[in-house]
Design an enzyme around this catalytic site. Structure first.
Site, PDB file in Angstrom:
ATOM      1  N   GLU A 194      42.822  18.331 -63.689  1.00  0.00           N
ATOM      2  CA  GLU A 194      42.690  17.156 -62.826  1.00  0.00           C
ATOM      3  C   GLU A 194      43.202  17.515 -61.435  1.00  0.00           C
ATOM      4  O   GLU A 194      44.312  18.031 -61.284  1.00  0.00           O
ATOM      5  CB  GLU A 194      43.489  15.961 -63.372  1.00  0.00           C
ATOM      6  CG  GLU A 194      43.391  14.758 -62.426  1.00  0.00           C
ATOM      7  CD  GLU A 194      44.054  13.484 -62.956  1.00  0.00           C
ATOM      8  OE1 GLU A 194      44.686  13.524 -64.025  1.00  0.00           O
ATOM      9  OE2 GLU A 194      43.921  12.448 -62.267  1.00  0.00           O
ATOM     10  N   GLU A 284      37.297  10.110 -62.270  1.00  0.00           N
ATOM     11  CA  GLU A 284      38.255   9.182 -62.865  1.00  0.00           C
ATOM     12  C   GLU A 284      38.332   7.911 -62.025  1.00  0.00           C
ATOM     13  O   GLU A 284      38.510   7.965 -60.817  1.00  0.00           O
ATOM     14  CB  GLU A 284      39.636   9.831 -62.955  1.00  0.00           C
ATOM     15  CG  GLU A 284      39.649  11.068 -63.827  1.00  0.00           C
ATOM     16  CD  GLU A 284      41.066  11.503 -64.215  1.00  0.00           C
ATOM     17  OE1 GLU A 284      42.046  10.833 -63.805  1.00  0.00           O
ATOM     18  OE2 GLU A 284      41.187  12.502 -64.943  1.00  0.00           O
ATOM     19  N   ASP A 314      40.705   5.641 -66.117  1.00  0.00           N
ATOM     20  CA  ASP A 314      42.071   6.123 -65.926  1.00  0.00           C
ATOM     21  C   ASP A 314      43.074   4.994 -66.136  1.00  0.00           C
ATOM     22  O   ASP A 314      42.728   3.814 -65.981  1.00  0.00           O
ATOM     23  CB  ASP A 314      42.180   6.662 -64.486  1.00  0.00           C
ATOM     24  CG  ASP A 314      43.286   7.693 -64.321  1.00  0.00           C
ATOM     25  OD1 ASP A 314      44.069   7.899 -65.270  1.00  0.00           O
ATOM     26  OD2 ASP A 314      43.355   8.306 -63.230  1.00  0.00           O
ATOM     27  N   GLU A 371      47.894  10.694 -71.206  1.00  0.00           N
ATOM     28  CA  GLU A 371      48.564  11.162 -69.988  1.00  0.00           C
ATOM     29  C   GLU A 371      50.072  11.051 -70.173  1.00  0.00           C
ATOM     30  O   GLU A 371      50.535  10.151 -70.859  1.00  0.00           O
ATOM     31  CB  GLU A 371      48.252  10.233 -68.816  1.00  0.00           C
ATOM     32  CG  GLU A 371      46.827  10.109 -68.402  1.00  0.00           C
ATOM     33  CD  GLU A 371      46.741   9.274 -67.113  1.00  0.00           C
ATOM     34  OE1 GLU A 371      46.193   9.815 -66.156  1.00  0.00           O
ATOM     35  OE2 GLU A 371      47.222   8.123 -67.083  1.00  0.00           O
TER      36      GLU A 371
HETATM   37  P1  C2E Z   1      46.590   9.573 -62.083  1.00  0.00           P
HETATM   38  O1  C2E Z   1      45.166   9.846 -61.781  1.00  0.00           O
HETATM   39  O2  C2E Z   1      46.883   8.765 -63.284  1.00  0.00           O
HETATM   40  O3  C2E Z   1      47.286  11.005 -62.166  1.00  0.00           O
HETATM   41  C1  C2E Z   1      48.331  11.327 -63.067  1.00  0.00           C
HETATM   42  C2  C2E Z   1      49.664  11.204 -62.378  1.00  0.00           C
HETATM   43  O4  C2E Z   1      50.685  11.374 -63.356  1.00  0.00           O
HETATM   44  C3  C2E Z   1      49.913  12.295 -61.339  1.00  0.00           C
HETATM   45  O5  C2E Z   1      50.757  11.738 -60.362  1.00  0.00           O
HETATM   46  C4  C2E Z   1      50.665  13.340 -62.153  1.00  0.00           C
HETATM   47  O6  C2E Z   1      51.441  14.201 -61.347  1.00  0.00           O
HETATM   48  C5  C2E Z   1      51.516  12.448 -63.012  1.00  0.00           C
HETATM   49  N1  C2E Z   1      51.933  13.096 -64.254  1.00  0.00           N
HETATM   50  C6  C2E Z   1      51.269  14.032 -64.970  1.00  0.00           C
HETATM   51  N2  C2E Z   1      51.939  14.368 -66.079  1.00  0.00           N
HETATM   52  C7  C2E Z   1      53.072  13.632 -66.096  1.00  0.00           C
HETATM   53  C8  C2E Z   1      54.179  13.533 -67.007  1.00  0.00           C
HETATM   54  O7  C2E Z   1      54.268  14.186 -68.025  1.00  0.00           O
HETATM   55  N3  C2E Z   1      55.147  12.646 -66.674  1.00  0.00           N
HETATM   56  C9  C2E Z   1      55.100  11.885 -65.543  1.00  0.00           C
HETATM   57  N4  C2E Z   1      56.096  11.053 -65.296  1.00  0.00           N
HETATM   58  N5  C2E Z   1      54.068  11.955 -64.669  1.00  0.00           N
HETATM   59  C10 C2E Z   1      53.066  12.818 -64.940  1.00  0.00           C
HETATM   60  P2  C2E Z   1      50.472  11.897 -58.833  1.00  0.00           P
HETATM   61  O8  C2E Z   1      49.964  13.268 -58.529  1.00  0.00           O
HETATM   62  O9  C2E Z   1      51.696  11.412 -58.141  1.00  0.00           O
HETATM   63  O10 C2E Z   1      49.280  10.900 -58.572  1.00  0.00           O
HETATM   64  C11 C2E Z   1      49.444   9.536 -58.692  1.00  0.00           C
HETATM   65  C12 C2E Z   1      48.131   8.815 -58.617  1.00  0.00           C
HETATM   66  O11 C2E Z   1      47.563   8.939 -57.316  1.00  0.00           O
HETATM   67  C13 C2E Z   1      47.076   9.380 -59.559  1.00  0.00           C
HETATM   68  O12 C2E Z   1      47.303   8.866 -60.832  1.00  0.00           O
HETATM   69  C14 C2E Z   1      45.810   8.901 -58.916  1.00  0.00           C
HETATM   70  O13 C2E Z   1      45.544   7.580 -59.281  1.00  0.00           O
HETATM   71  C15 C2E Z   1      46.157   8.927 -57.458  1.00  0.00           C
HETATM   72  N6  C2E Z   1      45.584  10.141 -56.841  1.00  0.00           N
HETATM   73  C16 C2E Z   1      46.046  11.404 -56.808  1.00  0.00           C
HETATM   74  N7  C2E Z   1      45.216  12.220 -56.121  1.00  0.00           N
HETATM   75  C17 C2E Z   1      44.177  11.452 -55.711  1.00  0.00           C
HETATM   76  C18 C2E Z   1      42.977  11.701 -54.944  1.00  0.00           C
HETATM   77  O14 C2E Z   1      42.673  12.815 -54.504  1.00  0.00           O
HETATM   78  N8  C2E Z   1      42.154  10.625 -54.713  1.00  0.00           N
HETATM   79  C19 C2E Z   1      42.451   9.397 -55.212  1.00  0.00           C
HETATM   80  N9  C2E Z   1      41.591   8.389 -54.952  1.00  0.00           N
HETATM   81  N10 C2E Z   1      43.545   9.126 -55.923  1.00  0.00           N
HETATM   82  C20 C2E Z   1      44.404  10.132 -56.183  1.00  0.00           C
HETATM   83 MG    MG Z   2      46.506   7.993 -64.816  1.00  0.00          MG
HETATM   84 MG    MG Z   3      43.649  10.401 -62.713  1.00  0.00          MG
END
Ligand code: C2E
Ligand code: MG
Ligand code: MG
Length: 412
Positions: A194, A284, A314, A371
């Protein structure tokens, strides 16, 4: 600065007349050294310089900008209808630039020394003009003390600035991408990654995607952000896929963009540019976004699926899905929100909920993805429950491409 009551009334009226929907700025222009000039050359000379300054301000600024003389050596300017904080900043910088050439005062060239302060309206200012003026005044004090030519009132409008910086970051390529592995629970192999956006701002430090994506949406930057991220992600993913043709890639789509017509064309075009077959890509979309307008979402998902890409719902469990609709969503994966998965090891109720969600996914012919898997016990429970894919810190944090390559080579 001492503003007379009558003048204050006029300024307040002008501020109050700004429509609620448009942003406006307040610019204070202070002339340094007027007192010294008056002492040296007389009152007329000092006054002539201030008047010449006012004239030039009028030429530099827009006709709708309102200039008041708020003190013997100071002007207060209302800048109505700013499209962004950046426009206010541009106006202030223009003033500074235009005053780098001398003014003709009583036949003599003179250089007024300007100090500027800029404040932006926030929602509360419409009701309280004096508050805005005070914020600008204290910024001016700071500028004078620290010998800066321009100071900004820092306040509740930090978001406004952040939005401008985000706009610049997009243009200057300050954002980057990390990839987090998704592991097939049965084979324990990484089958997909991802892509997650990262913003390390020179000025603000690291900003979490949940924050800057919301900011981008508020600022109307979602389409730009998507264009940037789809291309940046595919650019990094394309060479990865050449080495590992089975490896898929998932991209998050912001809710604002997802519902926009033509998104499927944009995605198809990007895939063609990078030579990536659509079935290698998963898009997603959050459950909340999909449920916002289920009818429209259903059609959009269908269009996306028709291009051959996979679609994941998602953060499932956070929203309020109606099962009637869920049945009609042509998604390929259901990603169970981490708030249910992470506590599984110590929480029987969370386990029960995850078990039901896996059941729902399979019932609807979707793959179940968990997740937020942070420990081995959780992974074991998920395996026993028949969950298909797992993602989480226990299996790999979001990482840069070199680290990901190492990880993938190790499994070969
Ligand atoms: P998401 O799509 O649900 O991505 C998963 C989030 O959970 C990611 O946070 C990831 O770093 C985090 N995560 C993964 N494994 C674990 C775990 O074991 N424990 C915990 N506590 N967290 C975990 P991140 O990178 O901070 O991203 C947050 C949200 O921001 C994402 O949720 C997604 O909705 C959004 N996002 C990130 N990149 C993009 C992008 O390029 N475009 C868009 N539109 N949204 C994005
Ligand atoms: Mg998610
Ligand atoms: Mg996601």
């Amino acid at each position: 600065m001492l503003i007379g009551r009558e003048l204050l009334g006029q300024i307040e009226a002008s501020i109050l007349s700004q429509s609620e929907s448009s942003r406006f700025g307040l610019l204070l222009v202070h002339l340094r050294g007027i007192r010294q000039l008056t002492a040296l050359l007389g009152f007329d000379a000092g006054e002539a310089l201030v008047q010449a300054t006012e004239l030039r301000l009028g030429e530099v600024l827009r006709p709708i900008d309102q200039i008041w003389r708020s003190a013997p050596d100071e002007f207060l300017i209302v800048l109505p209808q700013l499209l962004s904080a950046n426009h206010g900043l541009l106006a202030a910088r223009k003033v500074l630039r235009e005053f780098e050439a001398p003014l003709n005062v009583q036949g003599r060239p003179m250089m007024p020394l300007l100090t500027l302060a800029l404040a932006f309206s926030s929602d509360s200012d419409a009701a309280s003009p004096q508050h805005l003026i005070r914020r600008a005044m204290s910024a001016l004090e700071r500028a004078l003390e620290s010998n800066n030519r321009l100071a900004l009132a820092d306040d509740a409008n930090a978001d406004l600035w952040l939005q401008d910086d985000l706009r610049d970051a997009l243009v200057n390529n300050e954002l980057s991408i990390q990839f987090q592995p998704l592991v097939d629970i049965r084979s324990r192999r990484v089958t997909s990654v991802e892509a997650l956006a990262r913003w390390r701002s020179a000025r603000h430090g690291v900003i979490a995607p949940s924050r800057f994506i919301a900011l981008a949406e508020q600022a109307g930057l979602a389409p730009e952000l998507t264009r940037w991220s789809v291309n940046a992600i595919l650019r990094e993913y394309a060479p990865l896929r050449r080495q590992m043709p089975q490896l898929r890639c998932a991209i998050n789509l912001s809710p604002k963009v997802f519902s926009q017509s033509g998104i499927e064309g944009q995605i198809s075009a990007a895939l063609a540019i990078w030579g990536i077959p659509p079935e290698s890509l998963t898009l997603e979309v959050t459950e909340t976004a999909v449920m916002d307008d289920p009818e429209l979402s259903s059609a959009t998902l269908r269009h996306l699926r028709d291009t051959g890409v996979r679609v994941a719902i998602d953060d499932f469990g956070q929203g309020y899905s109606s099962f009637t609709y869920l049945k009609h969503f042509p998604a390929t994966e259901l990603k169970i929100d981490q708030s249910f998965v992470t506590p599984m090891a110590g929480d029987p109720r969370a386990r029960q909920l995850v078990r039901s969600m896996i059941g729902i996914a399979h019932h609807l012919d979707m793959e179940a993805v968990a997740e937020g898997v942070e420990d081995a016990t959780t992974l074991a429970y998920l395996a026993e429950m028949g969950c298909d894919i797992a993602q989480g810190y226990h299996l790999g944090r979001p990482m840069d491409v070199p680290e990901l390559l190492q990880r993938l080579r190790a499994q070969e």
